[in-house]
Motif scaffolding. Structure first.
Motif, PDB file in Angstrom:
ATOM      1  N   ILE A   1      64.707  74.070  60.697  1.00  0.00           N
ATOM      2  CA  ILE A   1      63.909  72.865  59.895  1.00  0.00           C
ATOM      3  C   ILE A   1      62.534  72.472  59.703  1.00  0.00           C
ATOM      4  O   ILE A   1      62.457  72.312  59.120  1.00  0.00           O
ATOM      5  CB  ILE A   1      64.715  71.606  60.795  1.00  0.00           C
TER       6      ILE A   1
ATOM      7  N   VAL B   1      61.658  71.542  55.514  1.00  0.00           N
ATOM      8  CA  VAL B   1      62.010  70.367  54.993  1.00  0.00           C
ATOM      9  C   VAL B   1      60.253  70.264  55.294  1.00  0.00           C
ATOM     10  O   VAL B   1      60.123  69.516  53.930  1.00  0.00           O
ATOM     11  CB  VAL B   1      61.739  69.287  56.716  1.00  0.00           C
TER      12      VAL B   1
ATOM     13  N   ARG C   1      69.701  70.295  51.508  1.00  0.00           N
ATOM     14  CA  ARG C   1      68.480  69.453  52.264  1.00  0.00           C
ATOM     15  C   ARG C   1      68.976  68.878  52.743  1.00  0.00           C
ATOM     16  O   ARG C   1      68.805  68.223  53.898  1.00  0.00           O
ATOM     17  CB  ARG C   1      68.091  68.865  50.891  1.00  0.00           C
TER      18      ARG C   1
ATOM     19  N   HIS D   1      68.279  67.234  57.096  1.00  0.00           N
ATOM     20  CA  HIS D   1      67.856  65.936  58.064  1.00  0.00           C
ATOM     21  C   HIS D   1      69.330  65.453  59.164  1.00  0.00           C
ATOM     22  O   HIS D   1      69.041  63.795  59.407  1.00  0.00           O
ATOM     23  CB  HIS D   1      66.936  64.743  57.113  1.00  0.00           C
TER      24      HIS D   1
ATOM     25  N   PRO E   1      71.325  65.260  61.386  1.00  0.00           N
ATOM     26  CA  PRO E   1      71.176  65.167  64.502  1.00  0.00           C
ATOM     27  C   PRO E   1      72.695  66.385  64.192  1.00  0.00           C
ATOM     28  O   PRO E   1      72.988  66.945  65.063  1.00  0.00           O
ATOM     29  CB  PRO E   1      71.336  63.626  64.156  1.00  0.00           C
ATOM     30  N   ILE E   2      73.831  65.831  63.453  1.00  0.00           N
ATOM     31  CA  ILE E   2      74.802  65.674  63.836  1.00  0.00           C
ATOM     32  C   ILE E   2      74.908  67.833  63.666  1.00  0.00           C
ATOM     33  O   ILE E   2      75.243  68.636  64.557  1.00  0.00           O
ATOM     34  CB  ILE E   2      76.658  65.705  63.079  1.00  0.00           C
TER      35      ILE E   2
ATOM     36  N   ARG F   1      72.490  69.673  63.342  1.00  0.00           N
ATOM     37  CA  ARG F   1      71.620  69.831  63.926  1.00  0.00           C
ATOM     38  C   ARG F   1      72.271  69.637  65.418  1.00  0.00           C
ATOM     39  O   ARG F   1      71.912  71.255  65.448  1.00  0.00           O
ATOM     40  CB  ARG F   1      70.081  69.375  64.361  1.00  0.00           C
TER      41      ARG F   1
ATOM     42  N   SER G   1      73.810  58.145  59.902  1.00  0.00           N
ATOM     43  CA  SER G   1      72.941  57.959  60.547  1.00  0.00           C
ATOM     44  C   SER G   1      71.598  58.226  59.123  1.00  0.00           C
ATOM     45  O   SER G   1      70.793  56.949  59.219  1.00  0.00           O
ATOM     46  CB  SER G   1      71.782  59.497  61.513  1.00  0.00           C
ATOM     47  N   GLY G   2      72.315  58.612  58.256  1.00  0.00           N
ATOM     48  CA  GLY G   2      71.826  57.721  56.811  1.00  0.00           C
ATOM     49  C   GLY G   2      70.285  58.718  56.114  1.00  0.00           C
ATOM     50  O   GLY G   2      70.068  58.492  55.007  1.00  0.00           O
ATOM     51  N   ASN G   3      70.257  60.130  56.713  1.00  0.00           N
ATOM     52  CA  ASN G   3      68.810  60.489  57.052  1.00  0.00           C
ATOM     53  C   ASN G   3      69.346  60.898  55.322  1.00  0.00           C
ATOM     54  O   ASN G   3      68.902  61.288  54.416  1.00  0.00           O
ATOM     55  CB  ASN G   3      68.418  61.737  57.610  1.00  0.00           C
TER      56      ASN G   3
ATOM     57  N   LYS H   1      71.347  60.448  52.781  1.00  0.00           N
ATOM     58  CA  LYS H   1      71.440  60.190  52.036  1.00  0.00           C
ATOM     59  C   LYS H   1      69.653  59.636  51.156  1.00  0.00           C
ATOM     60  O   LYS H   1      69.636  59.283  49.713  1.00  0.00           O
ATOM     61  CB  LYS H   1      72.044  58.461  51.223  1.00  0.00           C
ATOM     62  N   GLU H   2      68.981  59.432  52.133  1.00  0.00           N
ATOM     63  CA  GLU H   2      67.313  59.853  51.614  1.00  0.00           C
ATOM     64  C   GLU H   2      66.691  60.960  51.103  1.00  0.00           C
ATOM     65  O   GLU H   2      66.013  60.482  50.448  1.00  0.00           O
ATOM     66  CB  GLU H   2      66.595  59.425  52.840  1.00  0.00           C
ATOM     67  N   VAL H   3      67.320  61.829  51.423  1.00  0.00           N
ATOM     68  CA  VAL H   3      66.811  63.024  50.619  1.00  0.00           C
ATOM     69  C   VAL H   3      67.277  63.390  50.422  1.00  0.00           C
ATOM     70  O   VAL H   3      66.791  64.627  49.179  1.00  0.00           O
ATOM     71  CB  VAL H   3      66.217  63.723  51.940  1.00  0.00           C
TER      72      VAL H   3
ATOM     73  N   CYS I   1      69.076  53.883  63.033  1.00  0.00           N
ATOM     74  CA  CYS I   1      69.729  54.347  61.524  1.00  0.00           C
ATOM     75  C   CYS I   1      69.818  53.309  61.036  1.00  0.00           C
ATOM     76  O   CYS I   1      69.761  53.499  59.454  1.00  0.00           O
ATOM     77  CB  CYS I   1      70.426  55.237  61.523  1.00  0.00           C
TER      78      CYS I   1
ATOM     79  N   ARG J   1      67.007  52.623  57.286  1.00  0.00           N
ATOM     80  CA  ARG J   1      68.165  53.048  55.899  1.00  0.00           C
ATOM     81  C   ARG J   1      69.329  52.918  55.331  1.00  0.00           C
ATOM     82  O   ARG J   1      69.485  52.940  54.740  1.00  0.00           O
ATOM     83  CB  ARG J   1      68.075  55.038  56.702  1.00  0.00           C
ATOM     84  N   PHE J   2      69.674  51.472  56.087  1.00  0.00           N
ATOM     85  CA  PHE J   2      70.488  50.905  55.377  1.00  0.00           C
ATOM     86  C   PHE J   2      70.065  49.254  55.096  1.00  0.00           C
ATOM     87  O   PHE J   2      71.226  48.953  54.254  1.00  0.00           O
ATOM     88  CB  PHE J   2      71.678  51.201  56.320  1.00  0.00           C
TER      89      PHE J   2
ATOM     90  N   MET K   1      57.547  64.576  61.411  1.00  0.00           N
ATOM     91  CA  MET K   1      58.157  65.038  61.751  1.00  0.00           C
ATOM     92  C   MET K   1      59.736  64.474  62.485  1.00  0.00           C
ATOM     93  O   MET K   1      60.819  64.836  62.460  1.00  0.00           O
ATOM     94  CB  MET K   1      58.745  66.588  61.563  1.00  0.00           C
TER      95      MET K   1
ATOM     96  N   ASP L   1      62.770  59.458  57.152  1.00  0.00           N
ATOM     97  CA  ASP L   1      63.767  60.891  56.550  1.00  0.00           C
ATOM     98  C   ASP L   1      64.574  61.471  57.375  1.00  0.00           C
ATOM     99  O   ASP L   1      65.550  61.591  57.529  1.00  0.00           O
ATOM    100  CB  ASP L   1      63.406  61.771  55.605  1.00  0.00           C
TER     101      ASP L   1
ATOM    102  N   SER M   1      65.438  61.117  64.202  1.00  0.00           N
ATOM    103  CA  SER M   1      67.575  61.077  63.993  1.00  0.00           C
ATOM    104  C   SER M   1      67.915  60.217  64.955  1.00  0.00           C
ATOM    105  O   SER M   1      67.046  59.226  65.068  1.00  0.00           O
ATOM    106  CB  SER M   1      67.360  61.894  64.666  1.00  0.00           C
ATOM    107  N   CYS M   2      69.249  60.075  64.318  1.00  0.00           N
ATOM    108  CA  CYS M   2      70.478  59.215  65.172  1.00  0.00           C
ATOM    109  C   CYS M   2      70.636  59.093  67.214  1.00  0.00           C
ATOM    110  O   CYS M   2      70.214  60.734  67.098  1.00  0.00           O
ATOM    111  CB  CYS M   2      71.477  59.566  64.737  1.00  0.00           C
TER     112      CYS M   2
ATOM    113  N   ILE N   1      73.244  65.398  70.781  1.00  0.00           N
ATOM    114  CA  ILE N   1      72.592  64.795  69.546  1.00  0.00           C
ATOM    115  C   ILE N   1      71.615  63.977  70.171  1.00  0.00           C
ATOM    116  O   ILE N   1      70.257  64.169  70.136  1.00  0.00           O
ATOM    117  CB  ILE N   1      73.048  63.669  68.788  1.00  0.00           C
TER     118      ILE N   1
ATOM    119  N   ASN O   1      68.499  66.108  72.284  1.00  0.00           N
ATOM    120  CA  ASN O   1      67.603  66.563  71.035  1.00  0.00           C
ATOM    121  C   ASN O   1      66.827  65.723  70.969  1.00  0.00           C
ATOM    122  O   ASN O   1      66.009  65.940  70.477  1.00  0.00           O
ATOM    123  CB  ASN O   1      68.804  66.963  70.105  1.00  0.00           C
TER     124      ASN O   1
END
Ligand code: SF4
Lengths: 386, 294
Positions: A12, A16, A305, A309, A311-312, A314, A350-352, A354-356, B199, B203-204, B227, B232, B235-236, B252, B255
């Motif tokens: 990552i 990234v 990509r 981004h 979290p799951i 990761r 988490s939607g990251n 869709k952002e990237v 989140c 982002r929504f 980072m 972007d 994280s969640c 999660i 982390n």
């Protein structure tokens, strides 16, 4: 820390920032990505027509083209082309993995080698891939050294990465030269010319498409683009969003090798392969295309990509999704090709992603839709989430 | 390594509870409404808590039982007895009162439905029970209609998200607005915090800049890292995965907490689920912005 945590955090932190840098330095990429999305949608809106056109264009180039519905049909055709007792080299192809091509060819008595370094490592370790463009990212440098020490010798846990690569390079060069058949995937296929585009960095795909006498490309129907001009964009966009820009190689193949050096009359073959085969694969894609929400998943260009981004991914990445598909895209694709809804259940929106995503896929929405299908008995598992 | 719970069974239980109590768990409604003192009952503009701040601290207890669904079933009737501790409730009540105060300072005097306030259905939506969520949304919309509600002020991201999605399932002309869009900070604060974004807000729902703006105007210095707290990259917290697979949810959270600790030992959150999920893992102080800038 678990070895997955170490490996994925390294990946990552490398990947990234690289993508951000590429996009900053080459602002035209985002424009190309938009155009690519439009071109892909044009094909998905008229899929049958473009499949027909592609098959015809390949034949016009002196190649062979097939359309297969599922794993069994794909294996049968590849088996017929390859036969037995051959040496086969494979450029990294997720679709070939999806269809069990390597294992099938081995069962026929062929010697089959993955030639992408990451794929070669997981073939040697007999493990599933953990990322779509970096299949061995779950391995640390130390574990790669250990594996190569056992399998090929000449390096160990403490060797430099360059030396590890050199050992594999030496081993595989010999295979490329002796190989009878090369099998690749395709990043994009141009319907109007029947050309296949492949992007890579190692040079293994270039070798695979040119050195053996037969080249087989296997690809999902969603890889078709209307024209060669559209198809040429894909390798640029894919490699940029993978953080590997410029790509070292882009390969374009339109049929078997040819020459027009005598009286400008184009004849085939020349130095490269004598035979070219394109296998277009359905395997769940056509059905997905009929579903307005799922269709979005077919736009995926496999840049990988979204993984970095998520979290799951990761947290549990290397065991999330049906190999070779992993990460957010893999949660979508596990359903498309295997009917497996379980990976989608792990989306925490988490939607990251869709952002990237360069294709602007609203991945959480697609996964929400798959969850709903799974929870209402549409999936393979029929609610058995035990 | 990972093991997904029996989601369809869990879904059935949630739907059953929602039909009976308008809550996913059989909660004592007084726990939900006990914070409100002198808000008028109902009216066309209401503050809508969906009992999130109040009940969330006790939800973890249920999640532990989900992997063995049979003990979960046995436990459900007892749930009325399982409620957040006094200090957890005091904290939740303080947050909600701070929000109301901030609204009032902006000239808004919302009503409240007290023990008639239903849950939003967010958990169904987020687990993927779209059909059930749609059915439930219809019920809630007509309940709001019956009560003459026209404008709903949400206070957490999950409820806000669920409500903004009702329109996909039922036609309505309810106005849904989040309190962050209506208030200003009311307290000057000094010092450094880092932030864990929601989140959904970030982002929504397009609210990321709203609360960051309020925080910065209040005088707080946010410690950020592209980072870790970028749009972007942040994280969640892992919370939404609790009902699906608690182990992964916790991994999660772990982390996330580790990343945030690198930036500051003082952390701001904007969501009651993030607070509860990150608390066991974050070594430092966590606070909701509604505890800090109002
Ligand atoms: S879903 Fe989007 S970000 Fe993920 S691999 Fe596909 S194109 Fe890339």
């Amino acid at each position: 820390m678990l070895s997955w945590d170490i490996a994925v955090n390294r990946a990552i932190n490398n990947a990234v920032p690289k993508v951000y840098k590429v996009l900053r330095e080459h602002p035209y990429i985002e424009e190309l990505a938009k155009r690519l999305r439009e071109a892909k949608l044009e094909v998905l809106n008229n899929l049958e027509k473009y499949v027909e056109e592609t098959l015809q264009s390949v034949k016009n180039n002196g190649g062979n083209a097939y359309y297969v519905h599922d794993e069994k049909e794909a294996q049968e055709i590849v088996g017929k082309i390859v036969g037995k007792g051959k040496i086969v080299v494979m450029g990294k192809s997720m679709v070939a993995y999806e269809l069990g091509i390597r294992k099938y060819l081995e069962s026929l008595g062929n010697e089959v080698w993955e030639t992408d370094l990451g794929e070669f490592l997981i073939q040697q370790a007999n493990e599933p891939p953990s990322h779509i463009i970096a299949p061995a990212i779950h391995m640390t440098k130390e574990s790669v050294g250990k594996l190569l020490k056992e399998k090929l010798g000449g390096v160990d846990e403490n060797s430099k990465v360059e030396d590890m690569v050199a050992v594999v390079r030496k081993f595989l060069r010999d295979k490329f030269v002796k190989a009878d058949v090369g099998i690749t995937g395709a990043n994009a296929i141009a319907a109007d010319t029947g050309s296949v585009l492949l992007v890579e960095n190692e040079g293994n795909i270039r070798f695979t498409t040119v050195a053996p006498q037969i080249h087989i490309a296997i690809a999902g129907v969603e890889k078709i683009l209307p024209t060669l001009a559209d198809a040429m964009i894909e390798p640029l966009v894919q490699s940029a969003y993978a953080g590997l820009y410029p790509p070292t190689y882009v390969n374009l193949t339109s049929g078997p090798s040819s020459t027009a050096d005598i009286e400008h009359n184009r004849v085939r073959p020349a130095h490269g392969p004598k035979e070219f085969h394109l296998i277009l694969v359905d395997n769940g894609r056509v059905k997905a295309n009929k579903d307005n929400v799922l269709r979005e998943a077919l736009l995926c260009i496999r840049c990988g990509r979204c993984h970095f981004h998520c979290p799951i991914y990761r947290a549990i990445g290397n065991i999330w999704g049906d190999p070779p598909y992993s990460g957010p895209m893999g949660a979508m694709w596990s359903y498309i090709v295997k009917g497996d809804t379980k990976p989608a259940m792990y989306c925490a929106h988490s939607g990251n992603c869709k952002e990237v995503c360069p294709m602007r896929i609203n991945i959480p929405r697609v996964l929400e839709h798959i969850k709903n299908l799974g929870l209402h008995s549409q999936g393979k598992d029929k609610l058995d989430y035990k | 390594m990972y093991h997904v719970n029996n989601l369809s069974e869990i879904g059935k239980i949630l739907v059953d509870n929602l039909n009976r109590y308008y809550m996913p768990f059989p909660v004592d409604k007084k726990v939900c409404s006990g914070w409100a003192k002198d808000l008028h009952r109902g009216g066309d503009t209401i503050i809508y808590t969906s009992c999130m701040y109040q009940i969330e601290p006790a939800v973890g207890m249920f999640l532990k039982f989900l992997p063995s669904i049979s003990s979960f079933k046995v436990l459900m009737p007892l749930a009325r007895l399982v409620k957040p501790s006094k200090s957890q409730l005091d904290r939740a009540y303080k947050i909600l009162n701070n929000i109301v105060e901030a609204l009032e300072k902006s000239g808004i005097k919302p009503g409240y439905l007290y023990e008639e306030e239903p849950y939003s259905g967010a958990i169904l939506l987020e687990m993927g029970f779209l059909e059930e969520f749609g059915e439930y949304a219809k019920k809630i919309v007509s309940l709001f209609r019956e009560k003459g509600v026209k404008k709903i002020i949400t206070v957490d991201p999950h409820t806000h998200n669920a409500l903004t999605r009702y329109q996909e399932f039922v036609k309505h002309d309810l106005e849904i607005v989040n309190y962050l869009e209506l208030v200003n900070y009311t307290k000057k604060v000094e010092g450094e915090f880092t932030i864990h974004d929601s989140c959904l807000y970030s982002r929504f729902l397009g609210l990321r800049e709203k609360y960051r703006g309020l925080i910065e105007k209040s005088g707080i210095k946010l410690v950020e890292d592209e980072m870790i707290t970028g749009k972007d990259t942040s994280s969640c917290c892992g919370g939404p995965l609790g009902p699906v697979d608690l182990k992964v949810s916790e991994k999660i959270a772990e982390n996330r907490a580790k990343d945030l600790e690198k930036l500051s030992k003082r952390l701001l959150v904007v969501c009651p689920i993030c607070y509860v999920t990150l608390s066991p893992h974050f070594k430092g102080e966590i606070m909701d912005i509604a505890e800090v800038i109002f």
